[in-house]
Write a protein that holds these residues in place. Structure first.
Motif, PDB file in Angstrom:
ATOM      1  N   SER A 104     -11.439  23.963 -25.349  1.00 12.14           N
ATOM      2  CA  SER A 104     -10.551  22.801 -25.361  1.00 12.14           C
ATOM      3  C   SER A 104     -10.734  21.953 -24.106  1.00 12.14           C
ATOM      4  CB  SER A 104      -9.097  23.263 -25.486  1.00 12.14           C
ATOM      5  OG  SER A 104      -8.220  22.153 -25.534  1.00 12.14           O
ATOM      6  N   VAL A 105     -10.906  22.610 -22.966  1.00 11.58           N
ATOM      7  CA  VAL A 105     -11.143  21.878 -21.718  1.00 11.58           C
ATOM      8  C   VAL A 105     -12.439  21.072 -21.816  1.00 11.58           C
ATOM      9  CG1 VAL A 105     -11.684  22.146 -19.264  1.00 11.58           C
ATOM     10  CG2 VAL A 105      -9.829  23.465 -20.279  1.00 11.58           C
ATOM     11  N   CYS A 106     -13.495  21.688 -22.338  1.00 17.15           N
ATOM     12  CA  CYS A 106     -14.781  20.979 -22.457  1.00 17.15           C
ATOM     13  C   CYS A 106     -14.662  19.778 -23.391  1.00 17.15           C
ATOM     14  CB  CYS A 106     -15.849  21.941 -22.967  1.00 17.15           C
ATOM     15  SG  CYS A 106     -16.264  23.264 -21.797  1.00 17.15           S
ATOM     16  N   PHE A 107     -13.952  19.939 -24.506  1.00 13.93           N
ATOM     17  CA  PHE A 107     -13.795  18.831 -25.444  1.00 13.93           C
ATOM     18  C   PHE A 107     -12.975  17.697 -24.827  1.00 13.93           C
ATOM     19  CE2 PHE A 107     -14.312  22.104 -28.997  1.00 13.93           C
ATOM     20  CZ  PHE A 107     -15.655  21.806 -29.140  1.00 13.93           C
ATOM     21  N   ASN A 108     -11.937  18.040 -24.088  1.00 12.51           N
ATOM     22  CA  ASN A 108     -11.119  17.005 -23.452  1.00 12.51           C
ATOM     23  C   ASN A 108     -11.896  16.267 -22.373  1.00 12.51           C
ATOM     24  OD1 ASN A 108      -7.880  16.963 -24.047  1.00 12.51           O
ATOM     25  ND2 ASN A 108      -8.775  18.947 -24.556  1.00 12.51           N
ATOM     26  N   VAL A 109     -12.708  16.982 -21.608  1.00 10.92           N
ATOM     27  CA  VAL A 109     -13.519  16.345 -20.569  1.00 10.92           C
ATOM     28  C   VAL A 109     -14.577  15.448 -21.209  1.00 10.92           C
ATOM     29  CG1 VAL A 109     -15.195  16.787 -18.732  1.00 10.92           C
ATOM     30  CG2 VAL A 109     -13.104  18.152 -18.876  1.00 10.92           C
ATOM     31  N   ALA A 110     -15.141  15.885 -22.347  1.00 14.53           N
ATOM     32  CA  ALA A 110     -16.140  15.061 -23.037  1.00 14.53           C
ATOM     33  C   ALA A 110     -15.523  13.773 -23.572  1.00 14.53           C
ATOM     34  CB  ALA A 110     -16.763  15.860 -24.178  1.00 14.53           C
ATOM     35  N   HIS A 111     -14.248  13.813 -23.920  1.00 12.73           N
ATOM     36  CA  HIS A 111     -13.567  12.617 -24.431  1.00 12.73           C
ATOM     37  C   HIS A 111     -13.235  11.633 -23.318  1.00 12.73           C
ATOM     38  CE1 HIS A 111      -9.808  10.411 -25.476  1.00 12.73           C
ATOM     39  NE2 HIS A 111     -10.468  10.178 -26.606  1.00 12.73           N
ATOM     40  N   ALA A 112     -13.073  12.120 -22.086  1.00 10.89           N
ATOM     41  CA  ALA A 112     -12.634  11.268 -20.984  1.00 10.89           C
ATOM     42  C   ALA A 112     -13.770  10.367 -20.512  1.00 10.89           C
ATOM     43  CB  ALA A 112     -12.137  12.131 -19.830  1.00 10.89           C
ATOM     44  N   GLU A 113     -13.377   9.339 -19.742  1.00 13.22           N
ATOM     45  CA  GLU A 113     -14.359   8.450 -19.124  1.00 13.22           C
ATOM     46  C   GLU A 113     -15.131   9.212 -18.047  1.00 13.22           C
ATOM     47  OE1 GLU A 113     -15.024   5.456 -20.108  1.00 13.22           O
ATOM     48  OE2 GLU A 113     -13.422   5.337 -21.606  1.00 13.22           O
ATOM     49  N   LYS A 114     -16.295   8.701 -17.703  1.00 15.65           N
ATOM     50  CA  LYS A 114     -17.100   9.346 -16.677  1.00 15.65           C
ATOM     51  C   LYS A 114     -16.404   9.219 -15.330  1.00 15.65           C
ATOM     52  CE  LYS A 114     -20.339  10.404 -19.551  1.00 15.65           C
ATOM     53  NZ  LYS A 114     -20.569  11.814 -19.941  1.00 15.65           N
ATOM     54  N   GLY A 115     -16.454  10.294 -14.541  1.00 15.86           N
ATOM     55  CA  GLY A 115     -15.843  10.304 -13.221  1.00 15.86           C
ATOM     56  C   GLY A 115     -15.047  11.569 -12.994  1.00 15.86           C
ATOM     57  N   LEU A 116     -14.849  11.901 -11.714  1.00 12.74           N
ATOM     58  CA  LEU A 116     -14.154  13.140 -11.365  1.00 12.74           C
ATOM     59  C   LEU A 116     -12.683  13.094 -11.742  1.00 12.74           C
ATOM     60  CD1 LEU A 116     -14.222  15.925 -10.057  1.00 12.74           C
ATOM     61  CD2 LEU A 116     -13.829  14.819  -7.835  1.00 12.74           C
ATOM     62  N   VAL A 117     -12.004  12.004 -11.398  1.00 18.04           N
ATOM     63  CA  VAL A 117     -10.569  11.907 -11.663  1.00 18.04           C
ATOM     64  C   VAL A 117     -10.277  11.887 -13.159  1.00 18.04           C
ATOM     65  CG1 VAL A 117      -8.504  10.509 -11.328  1.00 18.04           C
ATOM     66  CG2 VAL A 117     -10.127  10.820  -9.438  1.00 18.04           C
ATOM     67  N   PRO A 118     -10.955  11.053 -13.977  1.00 20.36           N
ATOM     68  CA  PRO A 118     -10.695  11.107 -15.419  1.00 20.36           C
ATOM     69  C   PRO A 118     -10.971  12.486 -16.035  1.00 20.36           C
ATOM     70  CG  PRO A 118     -11.871   9.101 -14.877  1.00 20.36           C
ATOM     71  CD  PRO A 118     -11.890   9.950 -13.647  1.00 20.36           C
ATOM     72  N   SER A 119     -12.021  13.148 -15.549  1.00 23.44           N
ATOM     73  CA  SER A 119     -12.324  14.486 -16.076  1.00 23.44           C
ATOM     74  C   SER A 119     -11.227  15.487 -15.721  1.00 23.44           C
ATOM     75  CB  SER A 119     -13.670  14.966 -15.535  1.00 23.44           C
ATOM     76  OG  SER A 119     -14.717  14.109 -15.945  1.00 23.44           O
ATOM     77  N   ALA A 120     -10.718  15.383 -14.474  1.00 23.93           N
ATOM     78  CA  ALA A 120      -9.649  16.299 -14.061  1.00 23.93           C
ATOM     79  C   ALA A 120      -8.379  16.056 -14.864  1.00 23.93           C
ATOM     80  CB  ALA A 120      -9.382  16.132 -12.570  1.00 23.93           C
ATOM     81  N   ILE A 121      -8.058  14.775 -15.108  1.00 29.17           N
ATOM     82  CA  ILE A 121      -6.864  14.462 -15.897  1.00 29.17           C
ATOM     83  C   ILE A 121      -7.026  14.943 -17.338  1.00 29.17           C
ATOM     84  CG2 ILE A 121      -5.488  12.560 -16.818  1.00 29.17           C
ATOM     85  CD1 ILE A 121      -6.054  11.030 -14.248  1.00 29.17           C
ATOM     86  N   ALA A 122      -8.214  14.788 -17.889  1.00 22.47           N
ATOM     87  CA  ALA A 122      -8.450  15.229 -19.263  1.00 22.47           C
ATOM     88  C   ALA A 122      -8.400  16.752 -19.384  1.00 22.47           C
ATOM     89  CB  ALA A 122      -9.800  14.704 -19.748  1.00 22.47           C
ATOM     90  N   ALA A 123      -8.837  17.473 -18.325  1.00 16.99           N
ATOM     91  CA  ALA A 123      -8.836  18.939 -18.378  1.00 16.99           C
ATOM     92  C   ALA A 123      -7.455  19.533 -18.143  1.00 16.99           C
ATOM     93  CB  ALA A 123      -9.809  19.496 -17.341  1.00 16.99           C
ATOM     94  N   ALA A 124      -6.532  18.741 -17.576  1.00 19.23           N
ATOM     95  CA  ALA A 124      -5.208  19.271 -17.230  1.00 19.23           C
ATOM     96  C   ALA A 124      -4.396  19.716 -18.448  1.00 19.23           C
ATOM     97  CB  ALA A 124      -4.437  18.234 -16.407  1.00 19.23           C
ATOM     98  N   PRO A 125      -4.311  18.931 -19.567  1.00 15.39           N
ATOM     99  CA  PRO A 125      -3.462  19.352 -20.693  1.00 15.39           C
ATOM    100  C   PRO A 125      -3.811  20.716 -21.272  1.00 15.39           C
ATOM    101  CG  PRO A 125      -3.984  17.033 -20.897  1.00 15.39           C
ATOM    102  CD  PRO A 125      -4.807  17.547 -19.770  1.00 15.39           C
ATOM    103  N   PRO A 126      -5.077  21.021 -21.624  1.00 16.62           N
ATOM    104  CA  PRO A 126      -5.340  22.363 -22.179  1.00 16.62           C
ATOM    105  C   PRO A 126      -5.114  23.488 -21.165  1.00 16.62           C
ATOM    106  CG  PRO A 126      -7.398  21.175 -21.837  1.00 16.62           C
ATOM    107  CD  PRO A 126      -6.299  20.188 -21.661  1.00 16.62           C
ATOM    108  N   ILE A 127      -5.411  23.198 -19.885  1.00 19.00           N
ATOM    109  CA  ILE A 127      -5.161  24.232 -18.877  1.00 19.00           C
ATOM    110  C   ILE A 127      -3.669  24.501 -18.734  1.00 19.00           C
ATOM    111  CG2 ILE A 127      -5.356  24.770 -16.420  1.00 19.00           C
ATOM    112  CD1 ILE A 127      -8.007  23.300 -16.376  1.00 19.00           C
ATOM    113  N   LEU A 128      -2.878  23.431 -18.680  1.00 18.99           N
ATOM    114  CA  LEU A 128      -1.425  23.593 -18.570  1.00 18.99           C
ATOM    115  C   LEU A 128      -0.840  24.215 -19.834  1.00 18.99           C
ATOM    116  CD1 LEU A 128      -0.414  20.272 -16.765  1.00 18.99           C
ATOM    117  CD2 LEU A 128      -0.561  22.582 -15.803  1.00 18.99           C
ATOM    118  N   LEU A 129      -1.415  23.893 -20.992  1.00 18.56           N
ATOM    119  CA  LEU A 129      -0.953  24.522 -22.231  1.00 18.56           C
ATOM    120  C   LEU A 129      -1.184  26.029 -22.184  1.00 18.56           C
ATOM    121  CD1 LEU A 129       0.073  24.350 -25.151  1.00 18.56           C
ATOM    122  CD2 LEU A 129      -2.302  23.941 -25.864  1.00 18.56           C
ATOM    123  N   PHE A 130      -2.344  26.421 -21.706  1.00 17.35           N
ATOM    124  CA  PHE A 130      -2.649  27.852 -21.596  1.00 17.35           C
ATOM    125  C   PHE A 130      -1.704  28.548 -20.615  1.00 17.35           C
ATOM    126  CE2 PHE A 130      -4.920  30.988 -18.954  1.00 17.35           C
ATOM    127  CZ  PHE A 130      -5.097  31.993 -19.896  1.00 17.35           C
TER     128      PHE A 130
END
Length: 215
Positions: A104-130
């Motif tokens: 889920s983290v990989c899929f969310n990061v793939a959906h986000a815009e390129k960059g460190l901050v967008p990737s971190a924001i996209a990875a936060a929901p599945p990590i927090l869900l877990f």
């Protein structure tokens, strides 16, 4: 001192009520956090499925349910295995939870815009869900049994060995008796033989008497 003892029983239920209120409030907040994380991850995964052409728009909503729903199902299975004491099954289901959460983290990061901050924001929901769901299950889980107190090994008391009684040396006595017979044959008196051998005259007399009887 007496007043503090009288107020102690009343303070115990108050403390238990406070712990119960805090536990219920924490469970509600954890559930809200899990719902918010699931909603954000749901939108990202559905949009990713549509954008990549992997699924048609009318069925793309099933993809986030399959991914994040599987994480919830595996977590419930791990919780049940832990409740019944099946440690091997608990480890297996928990490894599935970690694996599907990473997907889920990989899929969310793939959906986000390129960059460190967008990737971190996209990875936060599945990590927090877990983390939120695991925290909720740990609060609902049974208390681990208290470890039994270790018993101190008792030292064994070995019985004392019996003291050996002094035993006269038969060899030495036989040697002195033979010497006494030789000295007596040489003409020495019993007193002289006793002084020379370091024994009593009565012992020499007994030895000579036994020798004469044996002869």
């Amino acid at each position: 001192m007496r007043d503090s003892l009288e107020t102690t029983p009343a303070a115990v239920p108050s403390k238990l009520r406070t712990v119960d209120i805090v536990g219920r409030l924490t469970a509600i907040l954890v559930a809200l956090l899990g719902i918010a994380s699931f909603a954000l991850s749901f939108g990202a995964l559905r949009d990713l499925a549509v954008r990549t052409g992997a699924l048609p728009p009318q069925s793309a909503w099933l993809f986030p349910i399959l991914v994040d729903g599987a994480a919830i199902i595996f977590s419930l299975s791990a919780f049940r295995a832990s409740a019944v004491g099946a440690e091997r099954d608990r480890r297996w289901h928990f490894s599935l939870v970690v694996a599907i959460s990473l997907c889920s983290v990989c899929f969310n990061v793939a959906h986000a815009e390129k960059g460190l901050v967008p990737s971190a924001i996209a990875a936060a929901p599945p990590i927090l869900l877990f983390l939120a769901f695991e925290s909720l299950l740990r609060q609902l889980g049974p208390e681990p049994p208290a470890a039994p107190a270790k018993r101190q090994p008792q030292s064994k008391v070995l019985p004392l060995a019996p003291k050996a009684l002094p035993v006269a040396s038969n060899t030495e006595a036989g040697t002195k008796r033979a010497k006494a017979l030789e000295l007596a044959k040489e003409g020495l008196s019993q007193a002289a033989v006793a002084r020379q051998l370091g024994v009593s005259a009565a012992t020499v007399s007994r030895w000579l008497g036994k020798a004469s009887k044996a002869a």
